[in-house]
Write a protein that holds these residues in place. Structure first.
Motif, PDB file in Angstrom:
ATOM      1  N   PRO A  89       0.823  -1.217   0.000  1.00  0.00           N
ATOM      2  CA  PRO A  89       0.000   0.000   0.000  1.00  0.00           C
ATOM      3  C   PRO A  89       0.851   1.259   0.000  1.00  0.00           C
ATOM      4  O   PRO A  89       1.951   1.276   0.579  1.00  0.00           O
ATOM      5  CB  PRO A  89      -0.812  -0.135   1.293  1.00  0.00           C
ATOM      6  N   ASP A 134      -0.105   4.015   1.421  1.00  0.00           N
ATOM      7  CA  ASP A 134      -0.326   4.636   2.722  1.00  0.00           C
ATOM      8  C   ASP A 134       0.633   4.042   3.760  1.00  0.00           C
ATOM      9  O   ASP A 134       0.646   2.830   3.989  1.00  0.00           O
ATOM     10  CB  ASP A 134      -1.779   4.415   3.156  1.00  0.00           C
ATOM     11  N   GLN A 184      -0.996   2.014   6.687  1.00  0.00           N
ATOM     12  CA  GLN A 184      -1.425   0.672   6.300  1.00  0.00           C
ATOM     13  C   GLN A 184      -0.224  -0.257   6.125  1.00  0.00           C
ATOM     14  O   GLN A 184      -0.256  -1.429   6.528  1.00  0.00           O
ATOM     15  CB  GLN A 184      -2.237   0.736   5.009  1.00  0.00           C
ATOM     16  N   VAL A 193       1.026  -1.426   9.477  1.00  0.00           N
ATOM     17  CA  VAL A 193       0.181  -2.467  10.067  1.00  0.00           C
ATOM     18  C   VAL A 193       0.565  -3.829   9.502  1.00  0.00           C
ATOM     19  O   VAL A 193       0.717  -4.817  10.241  1.00  0.00           O
ATOM     20  CB  VAL A 193      -1.307  -2.179   9.809  1.00  0.00           C
ATOM     21  N   LEU A 194       0.746  -3.902   8.183  1.00  0.00           N
ATOM     22  CA  LEU A 194       1.100  -5.177   7.552  1.00  0.00           C
ATOM     23  C   LEU A 194       2.491  -5.654   7.968  1.00  0.00           C
ATOM     24  O   LEU A 194       2.732  -6.856   8.085  1.00  0.00           O
ATOM     25  CB  LEU A 194       1.023  -5.050   6.030  1.00  0.00           C
ATOM     26  N   PHE A 216      -2.228 -12.269   8.482  1.00  0.00           N
ATOM     27  CA  PHE A 216      -3.340 -11.626   7.783  1.00  0.00           C
ATOM     28  C   PHE A 216      -3.899 -12.548   6.711  1.00  0.00           C
ATOM     29  O   PHE A 216      -3.146 -13.205   5.988  1.00  0.00           O
ATOM     30  CB  PHE A 216      -2.890 -10.319   7.122  1.00  0.00           C
ATOM     31  N   GLU A 258      -7.682  -9.428   4.220  1.00  0.00           N
ATOM     32  CA  GLU A 258      -7.150  -8.354   5.063  1.00  0.00           C
ATOM     33  C   GLU A 258      -6.012  -7.626   4.362  1.00  0.00           C
ATOM     34  O   GLU A 258      -5.850  -6.408   4.533  1.00  0.00           O
ATOM     35  CB  GLU A 258      -6.701  -8.934   6.397  1.00  0.00           C
ATOM     36  N   GLU A 286      -7.791  -5.254   2.082  1.00  0.00           N
ATOM     37  CA  GLU A 286      -8.432  -4.178   2.835  1.00  0.00           C
ATOM     38  C   GLU A 286      -7.425  -3.154   3.335  1.00  0.00           C
ATOM     39  O   GLU A 286      -7.767  -1.982   3.533  1.00  0.00           O
ATOM     40  CB  GLU A 286      -9.212  -4.768   4.008  1.00  0.00           C
ATOM     41  N   LEU A 287      -6.191  -3.590   3.530  1.00  0.00           N
ATOM     42  CA  LEU A 287      -5.135  -2.688   3.980  1.00  0.00           C
ATOM     43  C   LEU A 287      -4.355  -2.072   2.820  1.00  0.00           C
ATOM     44  O   LEU A 287      -3.282  -1.505   3.006  1.00  0.00           O
ATOM     45  CB  LEU A 287      -4.183  -3.429   4.917  1.00  0.00           C
TER      46      LEU A 287
END
Length: 357
Positions: free
Chosen positions: A264, A266, A269, A272-273, A282, A286, A289-290
């Motif tokens: 991503p 972002d 995001q 988070v991954l 994940f 997911e 979604e991320l």
């Protein structure tokens, strides 16, 4: 089921993106000079070593006199204490440089020869444990270049040095190496080996697959049926033992090791991954979604995935979506760079072997 990593190899302790560790070491706490070789530092008279001998003899049902005699032959090796040190702080990771050490013509040629010579055992290991030949071939190639570089340190000396004089300047692993030294003596007694004759890496790893003693005792198999698990000379035993090790740590038959992924844009995001590191955490949904993009095959993956980041120095990082099987390879050596080198070397060997039949 995914299991916590067991220490197995010298690479687990030393391979850090292709860089040699610095030559930093303090000398042993106390010295006992051998009458036969005054320049050698031995461990026979140290009280802590004698106490350790009594302790492990009782714990592992070893003959106490034999245990004391073996440890009295152990020598302090300054090079071992230097080599166990980590690379300098701030050393940049570089996947491209690390990769080039292993996916190169000489290693690929040796891998093709190893595959062709031992194809019977590779097929048998796949049937029994579900681990593809290219993964086994990749591991043996990365570890020792198919037995060409198995280490020339006396394992007794290496483990004693790290058990009784672990150098300052990094996390103390004395307890780990004392356990491995005990397992080494158990292995030598069960296999009828002279502990002073066994050679391996500076961290005590042995044979073509560079098993630490605890892993040898737990995972080595007599695949050729000659009555011994010989990881120095029997390619059949090496192949079976590596496949057995991976299977015990949860290798999933028929599952890929990783998929392509676009990360991503972002940063939140992405963070988070990357949070769980190489542990698959994940679902493919997911990931999407991320903000990550996955190919259709990856979107149908039935299990969890991990976003694996491979840094490339000053260049942009590389990324893959690692599966449970990718994670299993890192149980052999706790490094995503190592796992990718194993995978890519195995694939390169398989491609050349197929093209030149």
């Amino acid at each position: 089921m995914l299991r916590p990593v067991l220490p197995t190899l010298s690479l687990l302790l030393a391979l850090s993106l292709g860089l040699l560790p610095p030559a930093v070491c303090a000398g042993p706490r106390s010295r006992t000079v051998s009458d036969q070789a005054p320049d050698l530092v031995t461990y026979g008279s140290r009280a802590d070593v004698q106490a350790y001998a009594e302790e492990i003899a009782a714990r592992h049902q070893l003959d106490a006199a034999w245990t004391r005699e073996v440890l009295a032959r152990a020598r302090y090796v300054p090079a071992v204490a230097r080599l166990i040190m980590p690379p300098p702080a701030g050393t940049p990771k570089n996947w491209a440089a690390y990769r080039s050490r292993f996916i190169e013509p000489r290693r690929i040629r040796a891998g093709v020869e190893f595959w062709r010579t031992h194809e019977r055992w590779l097929k048998q290991a796949q049937e029994m444990y579900g681990v593809p030949p290219e993964i086994v071939v990749g591991i043996v190639g990365v570890e020792t270049l198919y037995g060409q570089h198995m280490g020339n340190f006396r394992v007794l000396d290496a483990l004693a040095t790290l058990s009784f004089d672990f150098p300052p300047g990094r996390k103390d692993r004395t307890a780990f190496f004392r356990d491995e030294l005990a397992q080494f003596l158990v292995m030598c007694r069960s296999e009828g080996l002279d502990p002073a004759e066994v050679r391996g890496s500076y961290a005590g790893a042995m044979g073509m697959p560079q098993f630490m003693p605890s892993s040898w005792n737990r995972f080595a198999v007599d695949f050729d049926g000659d009555g011994h698990a010989d990881l120095h000379r029997s390619a059949a035993d090496v192949i079976g033992s590596v496949a057995h090790y991976l299977a015990e740590f949860g290798w999933q038959r028929g599952q890929p090791t990783h998929y392509e992924v676009s990360v991503p844009a972002d940063r939140a995001q992405l963070a988070v991954l990357l949070g769980p590191d190489i542990l698959p955490s994940f679902s493919p949904q997911e990931f999407l979604e991320l903000g990550a993009a996955l190919p259709e095959e990856a979107q149908r993956h039935p299990g969890k995935l991990a976003l694996v980041e491979l840094q490339n120095g000053e260049a942009a990082p590389s990324y893959v979506a690692g599966t449970e099987n990718f994670y299993v390879i890192t149980r052999y050596n706790w490094s995503s760079y190592y796992a990718m080198a194993v995978i890519e070397l195995g694939r390169a060997v398989a491609a050349v072997a197929a093209a030149t039949r």
